[in-house]
Design a protein around this motif. Structure first.
Motif, PDB file in Angstrom:
ATOM      1  N   LYS A   6      29.489  24.978  26.248  1.00 13.33           N
ATOM      2  CA  LYS A   6      28.065  24.647  27.246  1.00 13.33           C
ATOM      3  C   LYS A   6      27.294  23.654  26.100  1.00 13.33           C
ATOM      4  O   LYS A   6      27.725  23.134  24.794  1.00 13.33           O
ATOM      5  N   SER A   7      26.605  22.352  26.767  1.00 12.62           N
ATOM      6  CA  SER A   7      25.377  21.521  25.781  1.00 12.62           C
ATOM      7  C   SER A   7      24.732  22.689  25.178  1.00 12.62           C
ATOM      8  O   SER A   7      24.005  24.111  25.195  1.00 12.62           O
ATOM      9  N   SER A   8      24.426  22.008  23.478  1.00 14.27           N
ATOM     10  CA  SER A   8      23.516  22.326  22.795  1.00 14.27           C
ATOM     11  C   SER A   8      22.535  22.821  22.923  1.00 14.27           C
ATOM     12  O   SER A   8      21.710  21.748  24.095  1.00 14.27           O
ATOM     13  N   GLU A   9      21.684  24.022  22.868  1.00 14.28           N
ATOM     14  CA  GLU A   9      20.428  23.543  23.226  1.00 14.28           C
ATOM     15  C   GLU A   9      19.425  22.653  22.795  1.00 14.28           C
ATOM     16  O   GLU A   9      19.589  22.318  21.510  1.00 14.28           O
ATOM     17  N   VAL A  10      17.717  22.776  23.911  1.00 13.91           N
ATOM     18  CA  VAL A  10      17.115  21.709  23.196  1.00 13.91           C
ATOM     19  C   VAL A  10      15.580  21.595  23.100  1.00 13.91           C
ATOM     20  O   VAL A  10      15.260  23.164  23.165  1.00 13.91           O
ATOM     21  N   VAL A  11      15.363  22.308  21.758  1.00 14.13           N
ATOM     22  CA  VAL A  11      14.201  23.023  21.221  1.00 14.13           C
ATOM     23  C   VAL A  11      12.865  21.718  20.837  1.00 14.13           C
ATOM     24  O   VAL A  11      13.628  20.685  20.386  1.00 14.13           O
ATOM     25  N   PRO A  12      11.397  22.191  20.492  1.00 11.77           N
ATOM     26  CA  PRO A  12      11.322  20.809  20.833  1.00 11.77           C
ATOM     27  C   PRO A  12      10.780  21.059  19.196  1.00 11.77           C
ATOM     28  O   PRO A  12      11.422  21.932  18.678  1.00 11.77           O
ATOM     29  N   LYS A  13      10.314  19.796  19.073  1.00 13.53           N
ATOM     30  CA  LYS A  13       9.912  19.537  16.686  1.00 13.53           C
ATOM     31  C   LYS A  13       8.251  20.469  17.226  1.00 13.53           C
ATOM     32  O   LYS A  13       8.036  20.307  18.081  1.00 13.53           O
ATOM     33  N   SER A  14       8.721  20.945  16.126  1.00 14.16           N
ATOM     34  CA  SER A  14       7.650  21.828  15.192  1.00 14.16           C
ATOM     35  C   SER A  14       6.028  20.972  15.156  1.00 14.16           C
ATOM     36  O   SER A  14       6.005  19.377  15.385  1.00 14.16           O
ATOM     37  N   ASN A  15       4.748  21.672  15.648  1.00 11.73           N
ATOM     38  CA  ASN A  15       3.412  20.899  15.845  1.00 11.73           C
ATOM     39  C   ASN A  15       3.286  20.364  14.676  1.00 11.73           C
ATOM     40  O   ASN A  15       4.192  20.749  13.797  1.00 11.73           O
ATOM     41  N   TYR A  16       2.968  18.958  14.961  1.00 11.68           N
ATOM     42  CA  TYR A  16       1.974  18.165  12.812  1.00 11.68           C
ATOM     43  C   TYR A  16       0.853  20.003  12.137  1.00 11.68           C
ATOM     44  O   TYR A  16       0.330  20.686  13.114  1.00 11.68           O
ATOM     45  N   SER A  17       0.843  19.730  11.373  1.00  6.26           N
ATOM     46  CA  SER A  17       0.054  20.234  10.755  1.00  6.26           C
ATOM     47  C   SER A  17      -1.397  20.082  10.449  1.00  6.26           C
ATOM     48  O   SER A  17      -1.532  19.335  11.532  1.00  6.26           O
ATOM     49  N   LYS A  18      -1.871  21.451   9.893  1.00  7.87           N
ATOM     50  CA  LYS A  18      -3.610  21.423  11.159  1.00  7.87           C
ATOM     51  C   LYS A  18      -4.482  19.383   9.768  1.00  7.87           C
ATOM     52  O   LYS A  18      -5.011  19.148  10.899  1.00  7.87           O
ATOM     53  N   GLN A  21       0.496  -1.021   0.053  1.00  8.61           N
ATOM     54  CA  GLN A  21      -0.065  -0.040  -0.009  1.00  8.61           C
ATOM     55  C   GLN A  21       0.799   1.427   0.722  1.00  8.61           C
ATOM     56  O   GLN A  21       1.941   0.983   0.289  1.00  8.61           O
ATOM     57  N   MET A  22       0.346   2.574  -0.737  1.00  8.75           N
ATOM     58  CA  MET A  22       1.113   3.402  -0.702  1.00  8.75           C
ATOM     59  C   MET A  22       1.061   4.871   0.003  1.00  8.75           C
ATOM     60  O   MET A  22       1.830   5.858   0.573  1.00  8.75           O
ATOM     61  N   HIS A  23       0.485   4.536   1.482  1.00  4.89           N
ATOM     62  CA  HIS A  23       0.537   4.983   3.244  1.00  4.89           C
ATOM     63  C   HIS A  23       0.296   4.061   3.832  1.00  4.89           C
ATOM     64  O   HIS A  23       0.077   3.221   3.730  1.00  4.89           O
ATOM     65  N   PRO A  24       1.120   4.939   4.820  1.00  4.05           N
ATOM     66  CA  PRO A  24       1.672   3.979   6.203  1.00  4.05           C
ATOM     67  C   PRO A  24      -0.172   3.562   6.968  1.00  4.05           C
ATOM     68  O   PRO A  24      -0.581   4.213   6.412  1.00  4.05           O
ATOM     69  N   PRO A  25       0.613   2.515   7.157  1.00  2.00           N
ATOM     70  CA  PRO A  25      -0.136   1.375   8.244  1.00  2.00           C
ATOM     71  C   PRO A  25      -0.886   2.687   9.559  1.00  2.00           C
ATOM     72  O   PRO A  25      -0.119   3.530  10.062  1.00  2.00           O
ATOM     73  N   ALA A  26      -2.145   2.451   9.574  1.00  2.20           N
ATOM     74  CA  ALA A  26      -3.104   2.903  10.191  1.00  2.20           C
ATOM     75  C   ALA A  26      -2.812   2.744  12.120  1.00  2.20           C
ATOM     76  O   ALA A  26      -2.180   3.854  12.723  1.00  2.20           O
ATOM     77  N   ARG A  27      -2.148   1.509  12.200  1.00  2.00           N
ATOM     78  CA  ARG A  27      -1.190   1.193  13.954  1.00  2.00           C
ATOM     79  C   ARG A  27       0.032   2.619  13.567  1.00  2.00           C
ATOM     80  O   ARG A  27       0.543   3.232  15.056  1.00  2.00           O
ATOM     81  N   LEU A  28       0.326   2.373  12.988  1.00  2.00           N
ATOM     82  CA  LEU A  28       1.929   3.269  12.709  1.00  2.00           C
ATOM     83  C   LEU A  28       1.343   5.127  13.065  1.00  2.00           C
ATOM     84  O   LEU A  28       1.913   5.775  13.974  1.00  2.00           O
ATOM     85  N   LEU A  29       0.108   5.664  12.179  1.00  2.00           N
ATOM     86  CA  LEU A  29      -0.097   6.992  12.422  1.00  2.00           C
ATOM     87  C   LEU A  29      -0.676   6.939  14.039  1.00  2.00           C
ATOM     88  O   LEU A  29      -0.674   7.608  14.006  1.00  2.00           O
ATOM     89  N   HIS A  30      -1.360   5.711  14.316  1.00  2.00           N
ATOM     90  CA  HIS A  30      -1.588   6.248  15.863  1.00  2.00           C
ATOM     91  C   HIS A  30      -0.232   5.733  17.212  1.00  2.00           C
ATOM     92  O   HIS A  30      -0.859   6.741  17.436  1.00  2.00           O
ATOM     93  N   ALA A  31       0.737   5.574  16.439  1.00  2.00           N
ATOM     94  CA  ALA A  31       1.855   5.269  17.365  1.00  2.00           C
ATOM     95  C   ALA A  31       2.184   7.060  17.186  1.00  2.00           C
ATOM     96  O   ALA A  31       2.877   7.486  18.394  1.00  2.00           O
ATOM     97  N   THR A  32       2.526   6.685  16.606  1.00  2.00           N
ATOM     98  CA  THR A  32       3.234   8.509  15.960  1.00  2.00           C
ATOM     99  C   THR A  32       2.489   9.705  16.205  1.00  2.00           C
ATOM    100  O   THR A  32       3.435  10.568  17.246  1.00  2.00           O
ATOM    101  N   ALA A  33       1.028   9.384  16.693  1.00  2.00           N
ATOM    102  CA  ALA A  33       0.323  10.853  16.599  1.00  2.00           C
ATOM    103  C   ALA A  33       0.430  10.641  18.143  1.00  2.00           C
ATOM    104  O   ALA A  33       0.109  11.726  18.986  1.00  2.00           O
ATOM    105  N   ASN A  34      -0.013   9.977  19.140  1.00  2.00           N
ATOM    106  CA  ASN A  34       0.789   9.437  20.466  1.00  2.00           C
ATOM    107  C   ASN A  34       1.712   9.018  21.589  1.00  2.00           C
ATOM    108  O   ASN A  34       1.715   9.872  22.067  1.00  2.00           O
ATOM    109  N   SER A  35       2.379   9.487  20.703  1.00  2.00           N
ATOM    110  CA  SER A  35       4.048   9.437  20.946  1.00  2.00           C
ATOM    111  C   SER A  35       4.676  11.284  21.521  1.00  2.00           C
ATOM    112  O   SER A  35       3.809  12.044  21.147  1.00  2.00           O
ATOM    113  N   ASP A  36       5.097  11.304  22.652  1.00  2.58           N
ATOM    114  CA  ASP A  36       5.581  12.465  23.267  1.00  2.58           C
ATOM    115  C   ASP A  36       6.320  12.869  21.908  1.00  2.58           C
ATOM    116  O   ASP A  36       6.438  12.636  21.640  1.00  2.58           O
TER     117      ASP A  36
END
Length: 401
Positions: A124-136, A91-106
């Motif tokens: 000095k240690s490098s700064e830690v920045v949060p990952k950008s939010n998911y698209s709408k 299939q050409m789209h990711p499995p639903a299980r993977l999308l669900h796990a990705t969305a629930n992950s921190d």
């Protein structure tokens, strides 16, 4: 006069002539072998041109290519997943299980190097920045397909294993449940366990809900299909070891509150479904599901044609005339001397099979349920044992998640 003519002729003979040099042009060489012999007709040349090169045909899109012309060079990755039938498919789209796990992950964090003009604080240690939010669009897709909507308070308490649905409503009416610091007396109040703060008898309800459990049990004789009391044995006690293993597997998650889908009387054995999913239980047990149930009845005494006709005609149970779907006398077996009947019903009223056989003038020695809908009790499943139901089994039971 003659002397003058002679002098002129002698001067012409012995004087040097004057020469004028002109540039010589080389004319192109014309091959006239193909020209016609007649000089009167105009020349004709036999000239031919090579055919134009064919334009390359557009190749069909390759599912394994790195880019898609329609998507503007977007990267396409084929996914090989295992379908519900157990076979691998592309299939050409990711499995639903993977999308669900990705969305629930921190939200993941990425480290970036601090670059300054004067390069101060190199150690000095490098700064830690949060990952950008998911698209709408991604958030909308997740909310529409995976995120559970707010549920009724009584249903959330039952799913968390606090009590049954009816007992949870009694706790709510008794003022023993608070939602976000306020007492809630309405079981229909919509809550989200992941966001709302819910307390029951002073104990906070965990945010994480127990996993959905679907089990098929080969019920032994002498067990009842309810929580039971000290004097009776409940089929739920057969799952104590399973719940301990499940608790170790899902540490920090409350234990599921199991219950049976429908009931079998204490003397009846065979297939019984056990779960903690109320929606699943309501759907497959509702009369609109129209699930047939197959029983094997061992009869004391002889069975003849008039008995089969009487069972097929049906009987009145609780004011309703009930008839079976089919009745069949099974062939005798050497190890089972008594005759056996296969009876299929779909209404599932209380003691329906026993009443049908009793109305025909027969007495049941033992009764066993072997099938519900399209799911049949495995022949190698021992008495008192259970198996976890797969997605294909749930579909055979008519579950539409």
């Amino acid at each position: 006069m003659a002397a003058t003519v002679a002098s002129l002729s002698s001067s012409l003979l012995f004087s040097k002539p004057s020469l004028t040099l002109r540039p010589f042009r080389t004319l192109p060489r014309i091959i006239t072998s193909s020209l016609p012999s007649s000089s009167s007709s105009p020349p004709q040349f036999n000239i031919s041109f090579a055919p134009p090169k064919p334009k390359p045909k557009p190749s069909e899109p390759d599912p394994f290519s790195d880019s898609d012309p329609e998507s503007g060079g977007q990267l396409i990755i084929p996914w090989i997943v295992r379908g519900e039938d157990g076979n691998l498919k592309l299939q050409m789209h990711p499995p639903a299980r993977l999308l669900h796990a990705t969305a629930n992950s921190d939200t993941a964090t990425t480290t970036t190097k601090v670059t300054k003009k004067n390069k101060i604080n190199k150690n000095k240690s490098s700064e830690v920045v949060p990952k950008s939010n998911y698209s709408k669009a991604a958030r909308r897709f997740y909310n529409d397909n995976f995120k559970d909507p707010p549920q009724r308070l009584s249903k959330v308490l039952a799913a968390a294993g606090v009590a049954s649905r009816r007992s949870s409503e009694e706790l709510i009416f008794g003022g023993k449940v608070t939602v976000n610091g306020s007492v809630c007396n309405t079981p229909q109040t919509r809550v989200d366990p992941a966001k709302d703060i819910i307390y029951v008898n002073g104990n906070r309800l965990p945010k994480k809900q127990p996993p959905k459990v679907y089990l098929a049990l080969n019920k032994p004789k002498g067990y009842i299909c309810s929580s039971g009391d000290k004097e009776s044995k409940s089929v739920l006690s057969l799952f104590d070891d399973y719940l301990k293993i499940l608790d170790k597997r899902n540490s920090g998650v409350p234990k599921p509150r199991l219950f049976t889908v429908g009931r079998l009387d204490v003397a009846t054995t065979g297939l019984i479904i056990v779960t903690n999913d109320g929606d699943f239980a309501q759907q497959i047990s509702h009369p609109s599901a129209n699930l047939s149930k197959e029983y094997i009845a061992v009869i004391d005494g002889d069975v003849n044609k008039r008995h089969l006709i009487a069972i097929n005609d049906g009987t009145v149970i609780e004011g309703v005339h009930c008839t079976p779907d089919s009745v069949e006398l099974l062939p005798r077996q050497p190890d089972i001397p008594r005759p056996r009947l296969r009876i299929v019903v779909h209404e599932g009223r209380k003691h329906e099979v026993r009443e049908l056989v009793k109305n025909a003038g027969l007495e049941i020695h033992s009764l066993k349920r072997v099938r519900i809908g399209g799911f049949r009790l495995p022949s190698d499943l021992g008495i008192g044992k259970h198996i976890e139901l797969k997605q294909s089994h749930l579909k055979a039971l008519g579950w539409k998640s």
